[in-house]
Motif scaffolding. Structure first.
Motif, mmCIF file in Angstrom:
data_model
loop_
_atom_site.group_PDB
_atom_site.id
_atom_site.type_symbol
_atom_site.label_atom_id
_atom_site.label_comp_id
_atom_site.label_asym_id
_atom_site.label_seq_id
_atom_site.Cartn_x
_atom_site.Cartn_y
_atom_site.Cartn_z
ATOM 1 N N GLU A 121 0.856 -1.184 0.000
ATOM 2 C CA GLU A 121 0.000 0.000 0.000
ATOM 3 C C GLU A 121 0.892 1.234 0.000
ATOM 4 O O GLU A 121 1.511 1.538 1.013
ATOM 5 N N PHE A 122 0.931 1.925 -1.131
ATOM 6 C CA PHE A 122 1.757 3.125 -1.179
ATOM 7 C C PHE A 122 1.596 3.827 -2.513
ATOM 8 O O PHE A 122 1.423 3.186 -3.535
ATOM 9 N N GLY A 123 1.674 5.148 -2.491
ATOM 10 C CA GLY A 123 1.742 5.929 -3.713
ATOM 11 C C GLY A 123 0.712 7.035 -3.781
ATOM 12 O O GLY A 123 -0.278 7.036 -3.041
ATOM 13 N N PRO A 124 0.937 7.971 -4.687
ATOM 14 C CA PRO A 124 0.022 9.104 -4.855
ATOM 15 C C PRO A 124 -1.402 8.633 -5.155
ATOM 16 O O PRO A 124 -1.615 7.809 -6.039
ATOM 17 N N GLY A 125 -2.351 9.137 -4.386
ATOM 18 C CA GLY A 125 -3.757 8.802 -4.606
ATOM 19 C C GLY A 125 -4.194 7.473 -4.015
ATOM 20 O O GLY A 125 -5.362 7.108 -4.129
ATOM 21 N N HIS A 126 -3.270 6.738 -3.373
ATOM 22 C CA HIS A 126 -3.628 5.424 -2.827
ATOM 23 C C HIS A 126 -4.468 5.609 -1.558
ATOM 24 O O HIS A 126 -3.955 5.848 -0.476
ATOM 25 N N ALA A 127 -5.766 5.526 -1.738
ATOM 26 C CA ALA A 127 -6.711 5.608 -0.625
ATOM 27 C C ALA A 127 -7.598 4.373 -0.680
ATOM 28 O O ALA A 127 -7.874 3.846 -1.771
ATOM 29 N N HIS A 128 -8.012 3.909 0.483
ATOM 30 C CA HIS A 128 -8.884 2.738 0.520
ATOM 31 C C HIS A 128 -9.479 2.547 1.908
ATOM 32 O O HIS A 128 -9.116 3.242 2.851
ATOM 33 N N TRP A 129 -10.402 1.586 1.992
ATOM 34 C CA TRP A 129 -10.926 1.126 3.264
ATOM 35 C C TRP A 129 -11.228 -0.362 3.125
ATOM 36 O O TRP A 129 -11.307 -0.887 2.018
ATOM 37 N N TRP A 130 -11.297 -1.052 4.266
ATOM 38 C CA TRP A 130 -11.475 -2.502 4.286
ATOM 39 C C TRP A 130 -12.707 -2.843 5.128
ATOM 40 O O TRP A 130 -13.008 -2.139 6.096
#
Length: 156
Positions: A121-130
């Motif tokens: 999990e890494f980088g520009p714009g890397h957004a999430h939820w679980w």
């Protein structure tokens, strides 16, 4: 709780063996996005976090005031790891026990992650939820690099 701890330990040993570890279920090619989409702000629900260990990286190879941290997260049935970003916080997550669904800014459909799978999990714009859509707790091991001030937020 003892059987859960024993099962978690056995699952962790299996998950960490080279034969059992696999890269996580990824976003199907036809649903991958080249630019991040807006995703909903999911709340923090029924997720337990325990810091297992940290390493202070300050000064190592010119690194600033950051820690390498490893945590165990237990996501109870119906639980949610809230929406968060990895623009500036590299992380690797391993599913030790169970199945968990990820909602990613770079995938148009939910992604299922199973026992033994690992995801970066890494980088520009890397957004999430679980979210844990199942009937059993999901156990995750997460290692990430965090600034000292982030250690004060129990949800991060």
């Amino acid at each position: 709780m003892r059987p859960l701890v024993l099962a978690a330990g056995l699952a962790l040993a299996a998950a960490l063996s080279p034969l059992a570890t696999a890269r996580a279920g990824g976003c199907p090619e036809e649903h991958r996005l080249t630019r991040p989409r807006a995703i909903e702000e999911a709340p923090d629900v029924a997720t337990l976090r325990e810091i297992l260990t940290t390493v202070d990286l300050k000064g190592w190879r010119g690194v600033g005031d950051v820690l390498l941290r490893t945590r165990r997260l237990i996501v109870l049935p119906g639980g949610i790891v809230p929406t968060h970003q990895h623009d500036d916080r590299p992380s690797i997550v391993t599913v030790v026990v169970g199945e968990i669904t990820e909602h990613s800014a770079f995938c148009a459909v939910p992604i299922l992650h199973r026992t033994g799978e690992t995801t970066p999990e890494f980088g520009p714009g890397h957004a999430h939820w679980w979210e844990n859509r199942g009937s059993q707790p999901v156990i995750l091991i997460s290692s990430d690099v965090v600034p000292q001030e982030m250690m004060q937020d129990p949800h991060m």
